[in-house]
Design a protein around this motif. Structure first.
Motif, short mmCIF file in Angstrom:
data_model
loop_
_atom_site.label_atom_id
_atom_site.label_comp_id
_atom_site.label_asym_id
_atom_site.label_seq_id
_atom_site.Cartn_x
_atom_site.Cartn_y
_atom_site.Cartn_z
N MET A 1 -71.56 19.93 -23.00
CA MET A 1 -72.82 20.08 -22.95
C MET A 1 -73.15 20.03 -21.38
N ASN A 2 -72.28 19.31 -20.25
CA ASN A 2 -72.45 19.28 -18.81
C ASN A 2 -72.02 20.67 -18.28
N TYR A 3 -70.85 21.37 -19.02
CA TYR A 3 -70.50 22.74 -18.46
C TYR A 3 -71.73 23.64 -18.66
N LEU A 4 -72.36 23.64 -19.76
CA LEU A 4 -73.52 24.35 -19.81
C LEU A 4 -74.58 24.09 -18.82
N LEU A 5 -74.94 23.07 -18.54
CA LEU A 5 -75.83 22.85 -17.48
C LEU A 5 -75.52 23.01 -16.09
N ASP A 6 -74.28 22.94 -15.84
CA ASP A 6 -73.66 23.09 -14.18
C ASP A 6 -73.41 24.49 -13.98
N ASN A 7 -73.29 25.37 -15.40
CA ASN A 7 -72.90 26.83 -14.97
C ASN A 7 -74.07 27.60 -15.70
N PHE A 8 -75.26 27.15 -15.54
CA PHE A 8 -76.36 27.68 -16.42
C PHE A 8 -76.54 29.33 -15.93
N ASP A 177 -63.92 22.62 -22.42
CA ASP A 177 -65.26 22.53 -22.30
C ASP A 177 -66.03 23.93 -22.41
N GLU A 178 -65.28 24.84 -21.71
CA GLU A 178 -65.75 26.24 -21.48
C GLU A 178 -65.75 26.96 -22.64
N ILE A 179 -64.76 26.79 -23.51
CA ILE A 179 -64.53 27.39 -24.82
C ILE A 179 -65.76 26.75 -25.78
#
Length: 222
Positions: A1-8, A177-179
């Motif tokens: 979920m952090n990856y989604l927020l950091d790379n929105f 996390d990206e996948i």
């Protein structure tokens, strides 16, 4: 979920490209499949030939199409048009058989009544056949839309943008996390498009009551 927020911002860009690559073929397929499906609906041999041709087209592996289309049309393998054409072929293959199936669902008594009161063929098709066939057709349309969203991810293997890049980049960098982020966004996108089409179908058929259903066509695995 952090990856989604950091790379929105990046994911939002991938999502826009993904929607374009998935929905443009669907729109083109509708323009082709609806009139063709209506024409072959009550003609035995053309309908059979159309069904066979659609079945053959649908069994061609997507990666094979991505390789075959560019030399035939003189475009680059990484051209987004490559994915659009391939998905249009699959969408037409599904919808061109879904249209006659949807029209078959219209009760014969209703058609006879429309003929008895003097409806012309064109008027009956537009005001009776198609409206009553919408529930079945929309059910199939939802399957095709969700299938397209899934299959666009395969385009990342040939370098075409979309959410599939999260899979290829995550694999290359060994970054799970990206996948996982890619899987979540694709699922949410598919659910959102499916729900939007469902609601549009309900708006277009206000006479339907809750609890009615229509059997969709089989989807294609990416």
């Amino acid at each position: 979920m952090n990856y989604l927020l950091d790379n929105f911002a990046e994911i939002a860009g991938f999502t826009r490209t993904h929607l374009y690559l998935a929905l443009l073929p669907l729109a083109i397929a509708l323009a082709v499949a609806v009139p063709v499906g209506a024409l072959v609906h009550r003609t035995r041999w053309p309908r059979r030939v159309t069904t066979v041709a659609a079945s053959i087209a649908y069994t061609i592996p997507s990666l094979a199409l991505f390789v075959i289309i560019p030399p035939l049309l003189g475009i680059a393998v990484i051209d987004p048009l490559n994915v659009v054409i391939a998905l249009t072929i699959y969408s037409v293959a599904l919808l061109v058989t879904a249209v006659p199936a949807a029209l078959d669902s219209v009760p014969a008594a209703v058609l006879d009544a429309a003929d008895a009161i003097g409806y012309t063929r064109v008027r009956r098709v537009l005001t009776v056949d198609f409206p009553l066939a919408l529930p079945v057709f929309v059910a199939n349309l939802r399957v095709v839309a969700v299938t397209n969203i899934s299959m666009v991810t395969v385009g990342a293997l040939i370098g075409v943008g979309g959410l599939g890049k999260l899979f290829t980049q995550g694999y290359q960098r060994d970054y799970p996390d990206e996948i996982v982020a890619g899987i979540i966004v694709v699922l949410v996108l598919a659910l959102a498009v499916d729900r939007a089409l469902f609601l549009l179908g309900r708006l277009a058929t206000p006479w339907l009551r809750a609890g009615g259903g229509a059997r969709p066509a089989k989807g294609r695995a990416a």
